[in-house]
Design a protein around this motif. Structure first.
Motif, PDB file in Angstrom:
ATOM      1  N   THR A   1       0.766  -1.246   0.012  1.00 53.30           N
ATOM      2  CA  THR A   1      -0.011  -0.135  -0.118  1.00 53.30           C
ATOM      3  C   THR A   1       0.865   1.308  -0.013  1.00 53.30           C
ATOM      4  N   GLN A   2       2.163   1.194  -0.257  1.00 52.83           N
ATOM      5  CA  GLN A   2       3.064   2.110  -0.320  1.00 52.83           C
ATOM      6  C   GLN A   2       3.239   2.931   0.818  1.00 52.83           C
ATOM      7  N   GLY A   3       2.957   2.209   1.869  1.00 54.37           N
ATOM      8  CA  GLY A   3       3.033   2.750   3.563  1.00 54.37           C
ATOM      9  C   GLY A   3       2.036   3.606   4.056  1.00 54.37           C
ATOM     10  N   LYS A   4       0.972   3.282   3.130  1.00 56.16           N
ATOM     11  CA  LYS A   4      -0.543   3.853   3.506  1.00 56.16           C
ATOM     12  C   LYS A   4      -1.320   3.040   4.150  1.00 56.16           C
ATOM     13  N   GLY A   5      -1.151   1.881   4.430  1.00 59.59           N
ATOM     14  CA  GLY A   5      -2.070   0.992   4.795  1.00 59.59           C
ATOM     15  C   GLY A   5      -1.785   0.860   6.568  1.00 59.59           C
ATOM     16  N   GLU A   6      -2.867   0.470   7.251  1.00 62.36           N
ATOM     17  CA  GLU A   6      -2.776   0.234   8.685  1.00 62.36           C
ATOM     18  C   GLU A   6      -3.538  -0.971   9.065  1.00 62.36           C
ATOM     19  N   PHE A   7      -3.267  -1.427  10.203  1.00 59.77           N
ATOM     20  CA  PHE A   7      -4.108  -2.816  10.618  1.00 59.77           C
ATOM     21  C   PHE A   7      -4.450  -2.768  11.963  1.00 59.77           C
ATOM     22  N   THR A   8      -5.307  -3.218  12.605  1.00 59.94           N
ATOM     23  CA  THR A   8      -5.362  -3.552  14.015  1.00 59.94           C
ATOM     24  C   THR A   8      -5.711  -4.883  14.254  1.00 59.94           C
ATOM     25  N   MET A   9      -5.677  -5.635  15.468  1.00 59.26           N
ATOM     26  CA  MET A   9      -6.084  -7.058  15.461  1.00 59.26           C
ATOM     27  C   MET A   9      -6.266  -7.132  17.046  1.00 59.26           C
ATOM     28  N   GLU A  10      -7.021  -8.170  17.312  1.00 63.17           N
ATOM     29  CA  GLU A  10      -7.442  -8.563  18.733  1.00 63.17           C
ATOM     30  C   GLU A  10      -8.012  -9.890  18.646  1.00 63.17           C
ATOM     31  N   TYR A  11      -7.764 -10.739  19.983  1.00 61.90           N
ATOM     32  CA  TYR A  11      -8.097 -12.078  20.012  1.00 61.90           C
ATOM     33  C   TYR A  11      -9.591 -12.079  20.103  1.00 61.90           C
ATOM     34  N   ILE A  12     -10.271 -13.129  19.258  1.00 68.30           N
ATOM     35  CA  ILE A  12     -11.744 -13.237  19.249  1.00 68.30           C
ATOM     36  C   ILE A  12     -12.093 -14.784  19.802  1.00 68.30           C
ATOM     37  N   LYS A  13     -11.361 -16.002  19.358  1.00 68.26           N
ATOM     38  CA  LYS A  13     -11.800 -17.272  19.604  1.00 68.26           C
ATOM     39  C   LYS A  13     -10.611 -18.381  19.147  1.00 68.26           C
ATOM     40  N   TYR A  14     -10.943 -19.441  19.470  1.00 70.54           N
ATOM     41  CA  TYR A  14     -10.246 -20.637  19.126  1.00 70.54           C
ATOM     42  C   TYR A  14     -11.007 -21.291  18.228  1.00 70.54           C
ATOM     43  N   GLU A  15     -10.209 -21.943  17.263  1.00 66.18           N
ATOM     44  CA  GLU A  15     -10.686 -22.819  16.140  1.00 66.18           C
ATOM     45  C   GLU A  15      -9.944 -23.765  15.729  1.00 66.18           C
ATOM     46  N   PRO A  16     -10.379 -25.123  15.536  1.00 67.97           N
ATOM     47  CA  PRO A  16      -9.420 -26.261  14.925  1.00 67.97           C
ATOM     48  C   PRO A  16      -8.407 -26.009  13.909  1.00 67.97           C
ATOM     49  N   VAL A  17      -7.205 -26.498  13.975  1.00 70.27           N
ATOM     50  CA  VAL A  17      -6.382 -26.201  13.042  1.00 70.27           C
ATOM     51  C   VAL A  17      -6.630 -26.921  11.620  1.00 70.27           C
TER      52      VAL A  17
END
Length: 314
Positions: A277-293
C-alpha cells in the motif's frame, strides 16, 4: 506465543490493537545476561514504540516494534554496543487442545512398594464445553455416599487441572472440557491425596483418547484500512493468510476491511501491508476465539511433538 489460559488471560502483547510485529528474542550466551537487560532498559527509555515482555509459558523474551527493520536495528545495536548477540524469530503461538465428544473413565491407581502403598479409583466422564465456554475448565463432583472420602475430592480436582497442563497430541494445554466425577473407591490405609491425584491424571489419559481430541489455534479479528486503490491487493493478502472476510466499507477514498485470521498466519503482515500500500495501510487486531487447525497441520504438529519427545528421551 499467544497464550490463553482462558478467555481473558492471553499472555502476549499482540492481543492489543496495534500495527506492530512481534519477534522472539533470547540470549545466545548466559554471560551476557546483564548486558542484555541493560540494553533492553535503555532502548525502552529511548523509544516508546519499542516494548519488551516475558512470556512465562514459552519462556521467551518478546520484543515488539514498528516492523522487522526496526527490530533488526535494535538486535544489531545489542551486538555492537552491548556485546550481546541475540537471535530473533517468530514467536510461538499458544495452540491449545480440546475434546469433541464424551469420554468415559474408570481408572485405578494402585502401587505397592513396601509399607503403605497408593490406592485410588475414580469413575466418571469428560465432556466438551460449549463454544462460549471453550477456554474454560470445569470440575463437577457428582459422587453420592462415601466411596471417596470428601477430603480427597480437592486432590482429584488438582490432578485433573495438572493433567490439562499438557495435552496428549502436541503437548499444549487443554481447554474447553468438563471433568465429571461420579464414583470411585478408597482404601482405609493406602489411599492418600497423592494417590487420588495420580488417579485423576491417569483417568484423563484414559478418557481423552476416547473423546476425539483436536488441536486449536487462536483466531484474530483483523481490521485493515488503506486507500481504496489498494483494495484488491489487500483482500488477496488476507485470503493468502487463510482469512475469512466478514465485511468492508469505504469513505473519502479509503476503505476498511474486516476479517478473521488465524494468528499463526499474521506474523510479518505489517511489513507486507506497508509494501503493498506504499506505506499508507494500517491494521489492528485482537483475539476473538479458538478454532480447530487444519487436519494436515495437526498431523504435522503431532509428528513434530513426537520427534521432540523422542529426542529428549534419548
Amino acid at each position: 506465543m499467544f497464550t490463553v489460559m482462558y478467555a481473558q488471560v492471553l499472555s502476549l502483547s499482540l492481543i492489543f490493537p496495534c500495527i506492530r510485529i512481534d519477534h522472539d528474542c533470547w540470549h545466545v550466551s548466559v554471560q551476557n545476561d546483564d548486558n542484555f537487560s541493560k540494553a533492553l532498559n535503555r532502548f525502552q527509555r529511548e523509544d516508546p514504540t519499542f516494548r519488551v515482555m516475558y512470556d512465562s509459558e514459552s519462556r521467551e523474551t518478546i520484543i515488539s516494534g514498528m516492523g522487522e527493520l526496526h527490530l533488526d536495528i535494535y538486535a544489531e545495536r545489542m551486538r555492537r554496543e552491548f556485546s550481546c548477540p541475540v537471535t530473533t524469530g517468530k514467536p510461538k503461538v499458544a495452540f491449545r487442545e480440546t475434546i469433541t465428544q464424551r469420554g468415559e473413565f474408570d481408572y485405578l491407581h494402585k502401587k505397592q512398594s513396601g509399607g503403605a502403598g497408593q490406592f485410588g479409583r475414580v469413575i466418571g466422564e469428560i465432556l466438551p464445553l460449549s463454544e462460549e465456554e471453550q477456554t474454560y475448565l470445569e470440575f463437577s463432583d457428582q459422587t453420592v455416599g462415601m466411596n471417596i472420602p470428601r477430603n480427597f475430592i480437592p486432590a482429584i480436582e488438582k490432578g485433573f487441572h495438572e493433567a490439562c497442563e499438557q495435552g496428549m497430541l502436541t503437548g499444549h494445554k487443554m481447554i474447553g472440557l468438563k471433568f465429571v466425577l461420579k464414583d470411585g473407591a478408597a482404601h482405609s490405609v493406602d489411599s492418600s491425596e497423592l494417590a487420588f491425584k495420580q488417579a485423576a491424571r491417569g483417568a484423563m489419559r484414559q478418557a481423552v483418547v476416547k473423546a476425539a481430541p483436536i488441536v486449536l489455534e487462536p483466531v484474530m479479528s483483523v481490521e485493515v484500512s488503506a486507500p481504496i486503490e489498494f483494495q484488491g491487493s489487500v483482500i488477496a493478502s488476507i485470503n493468502r493468510r487463510r482469512g475469512v472476510l466478514t465485511g468492508t466499507d469505504a469513505a473519502e477514498g479509503y476503505f476498511s476491511l474486516y476479517a478473521e485470521v488465524p494468528l499463526n498466519d499474521m506474523f510479518g503482515y505489517a511489513t507486507e501491508l506497508r509494501s503493498s500500500t506504499q506505506g499508507k495501510g494500517e491494521f489492528t487486531m485482537e483475539y476473538i476465539k479458538y478454532e480447530p487447525v487444519l487436519p494436515q497441520m495437526q498431523t504435522q504438529m503431532m509428528k513434530d511433538y513426537e520427534a521432540a519427545r523422542t529426542k529428549t528421551n534419548k
